[in-house]
Design a protein around this motif. Structure first.
Motif, PDB file in Angstrom:
ATOM      1  N   SER A  15       0.860  -1.166   0.000  1.00 21.91           N
ATOM      2  CA  SER A  15       0.000   0.000   0.000  1.00 21.91           C
ATOM      3  C   SER A  15       0.901   1.221   0.000  1.00 21.91           C
ATOM      4  O   SER A  15       1.865   1.285   0.761  1.00 21.91           O
ATOM      5  CB  SER A  15      -0.894  -0.019   1.233  1.00 21.91           C
ATOM      6  N   SER A  16       0.581   2.177  -0.869  1.00 20.80           N
ATOM      7  CA  SER A  16       1.477   3.336  -0.993  1.00 20.80           C
ATOM      8  C   SER A  16       1.565   4.094   0.313  1.00 20.80           C
ATOM      9  O   SER A  16       2.642   4.530   0.720  1.00 20.80           O
ATOM     10  CB  SER A  16       0.972   4.252  -2.101  1.00 20.80           C
ATOM     11  N   ILE A  17       0.438   4.186   1.006  1.00 19.46           N
ATOM     12  CA  ILE A  17       0.447   4.997   2.214  1.00 19.46           C
ATOM     13  C   ILE A  17       1.186   4.286   3.353  1.00 19.46           C
ATOM     14  O   ILE A  17       1.881   4.911   4.143  1.00 19.46           O
ATOM     15  CB  ILE A  17      -0.993   5.387   2.606  1.00 19.46           C
ATOM     16  N   VAL A  18       1.058   2.972   3.397  1.00 22.20           N
ATOM     17  CA  VAL A  18       1.815   2.231   4.408  1.00 22.20           C
ATOM     18  C   VAL A  18       3.301   2.375   4.127  1.00 22.20           C
ATOM     19  O   VAL A  18       4.109   2.596   5.035  1.00 22.20           O
ATOM     20  CB  VAL A  18       1.403   0.741   4.420  1.00 22.20           C
ATOM     21  N   GLU A  19       3.641   2.301   2.858  1.00 24.47           N
ATOM     22  CA  GLU A  19       5.042   2.426   2.499  1.00 24.47           C
ATOM     23  C   GLU A  19       5.600   3.776   2.938  1.00 24.47           C
ATOM     24  O   GLU A  19       6.656   3.859   3.572  1.00 24.47           O
ATOM     25  CB  GLU A  19       5.203   2.250   0.991  1.00 24.47           C
ATOM     26  N   SER A  20       4.852   4.858   2.633  1.00 26.41           N
ATOM     27  CA  SER A  20       5.391   6.173   2.990  1.00 26.41           C
ATOM     28  C   SER A  20       5.430   6.350   4.503  1.00 26.41           C
ATOM     29  O   SER A  20       6.330   7.009   5.025  1.00 26.41           O
ATOM     30  CB  SER A  20       4.588   7.289   2.313  1.00 26.41           C
ATOM     31  N   LEU A  79       7.280  -3.806  -2.418  1.00 26.80           N
ATOM     32  CA  LEU A  79       7.354  -3.045  -1.171  1.00 26.80           C
ATOM     33  C   LEU A  79       8.575  -3.470  -0.362  1.00 26.80           C
ATOM     34  O   LEU A  79       9.333  -2.630   0.128  1.00 26.80           O
ATOM     35  CB  LEU A  79       6.079  -3.262  -0.355  1.00 26.80           C
ATOM     36  N   ALA A  80       8.772  -4.773  -0.252  1.00 23.43           N
ATOM     37  CA  ALA A  80       9.889  -5.276   0.536  1.00 23.43           C
ATOM     38  C   ALA A  80      11.205  -4.778  -0.050  1.00 23.43           C
ATOM     39  O   ALA A  80      12.114  -4.374   0.678  1.00 23.43           O
ATOM     40  CB  ALA A  80       9.865  -6.802   0.565  1.00 23.43           C
ATOM     41  N   ARG A  81      11.288  -4.770  -1.352  1.00 23.62           N
ATOM     42  CA  ARG A  81      12.524  -4.311  -1.983  1.00 23.62           C
ATOM     43  C   ARG A  81      12.757  -2.836  -1.691  1.00 23.62           C
ATOM     44  O   ARG A  81      13.844  -2.441  -1.258  1.00 23.62           O
ATOM     45  CB  ARG A  81      12.466  -4.554  -3.491  1.00 23.62           C
ATOM     46  N   ASN A  82      11.711  -2.037  -1.871  1.00 19.98           N
ATOM     47  CA  ASN A  82      11.854  -0.598  -1.618  1.00 19.98           C
ATOM     48  C   ASN A  82      12.289  -0.328  -0.190  1.00 19.98           C
ATOM     49  O   ASN A  82      13.200   0.460   0.053  1.00 19.98           O
ATOM     50  CB  ASN A  82      10.522   0.109  -1.866  1.00 19.98           C
ATOM     51  N   GLY A 118      19.142  -9.508  -5.970  1.00 19.62           N
ATOM     52  CA  GLY A 118      19.167  -8.301  -5.163  1.00 19.62           C
ATOM     53  C   GLY A 118      18.170  -8.382  -4.024  1.00 19.62           C
ATOM     54  O   GLY A 118      18.453  -7.974  -2.893  1.00 19.62           O
ATOM     55  N   PHE A 119      17.044  -8.964  -4.331  1.00 19.02           N
ATOM     56  CA  PHE A 119      15.997  -9.082  -3.323  1.00 19.02           C
ATOM     57  C   PHE A 119      16.403 -10.053  -2.223  1.00 19.02           C
ATOM     58  O   PHE A 119      16.320  -9.753  -1.036  1.00 19.02           O
ATOM     59  CB  PHE A 119      14.716  -9.583  -3.999  1.00 19.02           C
ATOM     60  N   HIS A 148      16.037   1.116   1.566  1.00 12.31           N
ATOM     61  CA  HIS A 148      16.209   2.260   2.452  1.00 12.31           C
ATOM     62  C   HIS A 148      16.850   1.858   3.766  1.00 12.31           C
ATOM     63  O   HIS A 148      16.982   2.680   4.665  1.00 12.31           O
ATOM     64  CB  HIS A 148      14.861   2.933   2.718  1.00 12.31           C
ATOM     65  N   GLY A 149      17.167   0.610   3.908  1.00  9.03           N
ATOM     66  CA  GLY A 149      17.880   0.187   5.108  1.00  9.03           C
ATOM     67  C   GLY A 149      16.989  -0.342   6.214  1.00  9.03           C
ATOM     68  O   GLY A 149      17.449  -0.550   7.335  1.00  9.03           O
TER      69      GLY A 149
END
Lengths: 345, 481
Positions: free
Chosen positions: A186-191, A219-222, B431-432, A226-227
């Motif tokens: 979900s975009s909002i959860v991600e942000s 999502l997991a990758r994004n 990568g994943f 970011h760490g």
């Protein structure tokens, strides 16, 4: 969130003729929901449909743009292009003609690609309202300019600012050491998660993913890039994932007026498991997705997708005999209703 | 290991084949390697392999000392269970066989010390009150020993048979009656020694807790009296080995028939026009549904259990045969449900909750059933059971008694096996995989309160009753292998 990109990203058109056979479904549970076959190509689209909308429709039907916020925003952006290219025929006024004669073919086309989301419906209703209120005496160019700024403002106020507000608020709910579970993407959860991470809170995330779209993977990758420490579970491992989590964050497709959450299929089970483990479930939802509709379960109203979509290419080959016999069918629904919502905004 | 290379696809069938020709020790080693490599997996196959192996172990056992036989079985059992601790069924079978040996010996001692006619009298009523005559009658006529030998042997075969077939009539009440009735006539220390005969001093914790099976004072007399008894025993013509092997063959019969016996209950639980939800490619569940399909028309919703069992599920739906377990061939293939005229709908795991409101009954297959009424089943089962609970849909678990384990789930995580994460996120996605921990649990623990009914080859039971069946099938001395 993806914006409609330039038309050359157009998905390769697959010559899919068999979609016509769709109504054969005497489907057990969702028979009443199979009202029209899905459109996967521009073939048969009305000539009035704007190229930007044509592209958008294909992106909808191939799930390149999915998620109700993204679909709503991209639709509004496409409508901006439609309005820009619109010319009022002689003898009518913009307020009278634009909605019924020019906008509705676009909407019909989008609907035939994939049923409209609640948010999209709300946005369309708002847009029609704005158009109808335009003074017929306003010159066309000025009216169009006004409309476009209105749309921009709508996106700014109802989506961007709302997201900002929600993620600010929700990020405060994340405490150091929390394990946040989220389902799919979900975009909002991600942000929100990124926001909390930027605020320096140390927490980890569990993403539960499901067939066939595997949105959670993205999502997991994004997040991990970011760490943030991310663990990934398939849907059948959800019980284990929930056991390890301390909070559950969910995105919404819509909030029903009877207080129920309407969201991606599978959400209900996650929420149910969280509930039985006494974990708080926090739903992040912009108010543009609120609807006065009600639902008790996922059967009442839902979006169904062609059954083939839940199978990968290889599985489709393997299960081909099933389709021939016609006795076997698979069910795909996109959304799920869960009855208890702890928090919504 | 040597055999593993010789045979193209090692598995249950190749193991059973090699068992006929190879000596015991290499066979044990072979089974251990098969278990470790997961070439034999899933409860049924493990149970079949273990019983076949133990039959050989007992058959090859030299000497008449039953204490040594127990120790031998136990030693093999320990090696097998440590090879694959999560296949709890292996331990179950070993415990059952150990219980068998103890029982054979005890019955014989009973018979020896008391009038044989009395024993015959005593055991007769058991036979009459057996609630499931179909199986027991065939087996008792099956046994060559019954007609060939003297009455005490008859009694003991019968005893072992009650143990393996009918939970309702455990052998323990039998023991108690003999206890009460014979105590006045014979000496009390003797009876005590019988009960403590095979209790091992190295496992004191379990042996003296729950059942009151042993009186606390028997430890003292264990040494002298036991040895004397056993010495007696090895001199007599009584053949423990043959008895035990018969018992193991009965156990094999039980394994063969358990699916059919379970399926016999199907018509009681599945009614016309019901919608039944099930998951995984379990042959037991398929047989259950097929039996019902002969008389009734209903609908089956099959959850595909992605990612570790969906291919199996697909092939069961298509052909009625589980492609994943190609090792065991003929007898496990059956007509697919569709061919029986049943409407089958396959859904992904995520759709369970959405559809649950329409479902009349959930039927779960299981990996292991635990003594507290909980179960370990393919992952996703917990979610399905929880969804069923939320909709007040009854959850029925179909399982053979051999899957019922005396283990209590003190540490649930210990029972859960994790599978190849590559099936959740393929390794191509380098990568994943580098950044994200991918987990793929293969099993779920479903607590007892989410289950409404167990159907075993003994009939239907409430989850809270399972401890009783455990007590009937396993000896407390054997719980810690």
């Amino acid at each position: 969130r993806r914006r409609p990109s330039n038309p050359n990203v157009l998905v390769a058109k697959e010559p899919k003729k068999d979609t016509k056979k769709e109504p054969k479904h005497a489907n057990l549970f969702f028979g009443h929901l199979y009202n029209q076959p899905r459109l996967h190509s521009v073939v048969g689209a009305s000539k009035d449909v704007h190229p930007a909308v044509l592209a958008l429709g294909l992106q909808y039907s191939s799930y390149i743009i999915c998620g109700s916020t993204a679909r709503m925003v991209s639709m509004l952006v496409a409508f901006k292009a439609v309005i820009e290219d619109y010319q009022t025929p002689v003898g009518t006024s913009l307020a009278r003609h634009l909605t019924s004669h020019h906008l509705s073919p676009q909407i019909d086309y989008l609907r035939s690609c994939r049923p409209l989301s609640i948010g999209m419906g709300n946005a369309i209703r708002w847009l029609k309202d704005v158009i109808i209120k335009i003074d017929p005496s306003t010159p066309e160019s000025e009216a169009k300019r006004e409309l476009i700024t209105d749309i921009d403002n709508f996106i700014r106020d109802r989506v961007i600012a709302a997201d900002q507000l929600i993620s600010d608020y929700a990020a405060k709910k994340i405490e150091p050491g929390d394990v946040i579970l989220t389902y799919a993407s979900s975009s909002i959860v991600e942000s929100t998660l990124l926001r909390a991470h930027l605020d320096g809170i140390s927490f980890s995330v569990i993403v539960v993913d499901s067939k066939p779209l595997f949105e959670g993977k993205r999502l997991a990758r994004n997040l991990s890039q970011h760490g943030i420490k991310v663990r990934c579970f398939s849907y059948s491992g959800a019980a284990h994932a929930v056991k390890d989590a301390s909070k559950v964050f969910l995105g919404a497709h819509a909030m029903m007026s009877n207080g129920r959450l309407y969201s991606r299929v599978g959400t209900a089970s996650i929420a149910n498991l969280a509930n039985s483990n006494s974990i708080p479930v926090i739903v992040l939802c912009e108010s543009v997705k609120f609807t006065e509709r009600v639902a008790l379960d996922s059967i009442v109203g839902n979006e169904v997708a062609p059954a083939e979509e839940i199978l990968s290419e290889r599985e489709r080959q393997a299960l081909l005999p099933l389709k021939v016999n016609g006795e076997e069918e698979a069910v795909t629904t996109t959304n799920d209703v869960w009855k208890r919502v702890e928090e919504a905004k | 290991m040597a055999e593993g290379t010789a045979i193209a696809t090692p598995g249950l069938s190749s193991f059973l084949k090699s068992l006929k020709t190879t000596p015991v020790e290499p066979s044990v080693a072979y089974l251990i390697s098969l278990l470790k490599r997961r070439q034999i997996r899933n409860s049924r196959q493990c149970a079949v392999a273990t019983t076949a192996l133990l039959l050989r172990v007992v058959g090859e056992f030299k000497g008449k000392d039953s204490a040594k036989l127990v120790e031998r079985i136990r030693q093999v059992g320990r090696r097998l269970t440590s090879a694959q601790p999560r296949e709890v069924v292996v331990g179950n079978i070993v415990r059952r066989v150990l219980g068998l040996v103890r029982e054979v010996v005890e019955d014989h001692l009973d018979a020896e010390t008391n009038a044989t006619s009395d024993i015959g009298h005593n055991s007769q009523p058991h036979n009459d009150s057996l609630s499931r005559p179909t199986l027991s009658s065939t087996i008792s006529t099956f046994s060559p020993l019954k007609h060939a030998t003297a009455e005490p042997l008859d009694a003991s075969t019968h005893q072992s048979e009650t143990m393996s077939d009918s939970g309702e009539l455990p052998k323990r009440p039998g023991l108690l009656t003999s206890h009460t009735s014979y105590v006045p006539s014979s000496s009390a220390p003797l009876v005590n020694s019988l009960f403590g005969l095979f209790s091992h001093p190295d496992t004191p914790s379990t042996s003296n807790t729950p059942t009151g099976h042993q009186s606390p004072d028997n430890k003292g007399m264990l040494t002298s009296l036991n040895l004397e008894r056993l010495a007696d025993f090895s001199n007599s013509k009584f053949d423990v080995k043959a008895e035990v092997m018969d018992g193991i063959r009965e156990l094999q019969d039980e394994l063969d028939q358990s699916d059919d016996l379970i399926a016999a209950n199907a018509l009681d639980h599945i009614h016309s026009n019901e919608i039944i939800l099930t998951h995984t490619a379990s042959t037991g569940v398929q047989k259950f549904l097929l039996t019902a399909a002969r008389k009734r028309k209903f609908t089956v919703v099959h959850v595909e259990t992605f990612p570790h069992d969906h291919t199996g599920t697909h092939s069961v739906l298509l052909t009625g045969k589980n492609r994943d377990h190609s090792g065991d061939s003929e007898e496990d293939s059956f007509k697919p449900l569709r061919a029986a005229g049943i409407q089958v709908v396959m859904i992904p795991d995520s759709h369970v909750f959405a559809i649950m409101s329409q479902v009349n009954k959930v039927i779960l297959a299981t990996h292991t059933v635990l003594a507290n009424g909980g179960l370990v089943a393919a992952s996703g089962a917990r979610m399905i059971a929880a969804a069923a609970k939320a909709h007040q849909t009854p959850v029925v678990v179909v399982s053979g008694v051999y899957k019922l384990s005396p283990v209590y789930p003190f540490d649930i995580d210990e029972l859960i096996e994790y599978g190849d994460p590559g099936s959740v996120v393929p390794y191509e996605d380098g990568g994943f995989v580098d950044l994200v921990d991918v987990e793929n649990p293969l099993y779920d623990y479903v607590p007892a309160d989410l289950v409404d009914l167990y159907i075993t080859n003994l009939g239907g039971h409430a989850p809270s009753y399972l401890y009783r069946i455990v007590a009937d099938h396993y000896r407390t001395e054997d719980i810690n292998l």
